[in-house]
Scaffold this motif. Sequence first.
Motif, PDB file in Angstrom:
ATOM      1  N   MET A 132       0.856  -1.176   0.000  1.00  0.00           N
ATOM      2  CA  MET A 132       0.000   0.000   0.000  1.00  0.00           C
ATOM      3  C   MET A 132       0.897   1.233   0.000  1.00  0.00           C
ATOM      4  N   ARG A 133       0.596   2.127  -0.899  1.00  0.00           N
ATOM      5  CA  ARG A 133       1.320   3.392  -0.963  1.00  0.00           C
ATOM      6  C   ARG A 133       0.304   4.512  -0.770  1.00  0.00           C
ATOM      7  N   LEU A 134       0.570   5.346   0.228  1.00  0.00           N
ATOM      8  CA  LEU A 134      -0.315   6.469   0.503  1.00  0.00           C
ATOM      9  C   LEU A 134       0.313   7.760   0.011  1.00  0.00           C
ATOM     10  N   THR A 135      -0.458   8.493  -0.731  1.00  0.00           N
ATOM     11  CA  THR A 135      -0.074   9.804  -1.238  1.00  0.00           C
ATOM     12  C   THR A 135      -1.269  10.724  -1.018  1.00  0.00           C
TER      13      THR A 135
ATOM     14  N   SER B 233      -3.961   9.391  -3.229  1.00  0.00           N
ATOM     15  CA  SER B 233      -4.610   8.143  -2.814  1.00  0.00           C
ATOM     16  C   SER B 233      -5.513   8.366  -1.596  1.00  0.00           C
ATOM     17  N   VAL B 234      -5.140   9.304  -0.727  1.00  0.00           N
ATOM     18  CA  VAL B 234      -5.991   9.641   0.421  1.00  0.00           C
ATOM     19  C   VAL B 234      -7.278  10.310  -0.082  1.00  0.00           C
TER      20      VAL B 234
ATOM     21  N   GLU C 249      -9.478   7.677  -1.428  1.00  0.00           N
ATOM     22  CA  GLU C 249     -10.122   6.916  -0.351  1.00  0.00           C
ATOM     23  C   GLU C 249     -11.275   7.711   0.235  1.00  0.00           C
TER      24      GLU C 249
ATOM     25  N   VAL D 250      -4.835  10.375   6.693  1.00  0.00           N
ATOM     26  CA  VAL D 250      -3.912   9.347   6.211  1.00  0.00           C
ATOM     27  C   VAL D 250      -4.124   8.036   6.965  1.00  0.00           C
TER      28      VAL D 250
ATOM     29  N   ALA E 116      -7.521   6.565   5.772  1.00  0.00           N
ATOM     30  CA  ALA E 116      -7.337   6.012   4.423  1.00  0.00           C
ATOM     31  C   ALA E 116      -6.603   4.671   4.473  1.00  0.00           C
ATOM     32  N   ALA E 117      -5.562   4.586   5.274  1.00  0.00           N
ATOM     33  CA  ALA E 117      -4.792   3.337   5.376  1.00  0.00           C
ATOM     34  C   ALA E 117      -5.656   2.217   5.952  1.00  0.00           C
TER      35      ALA E 117
ATOM     36  N   GLY F 274      -8.418   1.219   3.486  1.00  0.00           N
ATOM     37  CA  GLY F 274      -7.843   0.472   2.368  1.00  0.00           C
ATOM     38  C   GLY F 274      -7.472  -0.949   2.756  1.00  0.00           C
TER      39      GLY F 274
END
Length: 164
Positions: free
Chosen positions: A1-4, A7-8, A11, A64, A67-68, A71
Amino acid sequence: MRLTPASVAAERDRVCDRAPAVVPLLNDTRTALSELFDTEVDAVSEAAYRREVDRVFADGDRAVNVAALAGLLRELDVEGDYPGFVVDELLGRRLASTIAGGQPLALLAEATFHFVDTRVHGDPGDAAGVDDLDAALAAGFQTRLPGWSWRDGDSPFAVEPRRD
């Protein structure tokens, strides 16, 4: 998983798009809890839910983490499901409490997550964590949103600062 940041934001949009599933679950939960605790609690509209999702995601530190966790739950699947029971419960509790905010709401959201989780079941073919995601969203947002009379006004236990 890559959060940017992108991507947040994506989400956040997915959590908003869950309103048709989450809001009825949230309101059913409020109804059941109000009966258990012999109190009245306001229902939540999809528009109010979406506004509150926006508020949660406007706080970058919270966003963040939400979102994590969302996800992870959305993608979590365990062969046979039951061996993954503990991890999806852990992630669901944490997501609900993160959405709700600081104490005592975080603890209430965790307890409510378990209550909601018994009332929601995913569809055949869903990843194991999908129903826990909906339960966590319903628990976290129902705890966070106004409508409970005990949250109206200031706490009677607030103590004025000493004047030394």
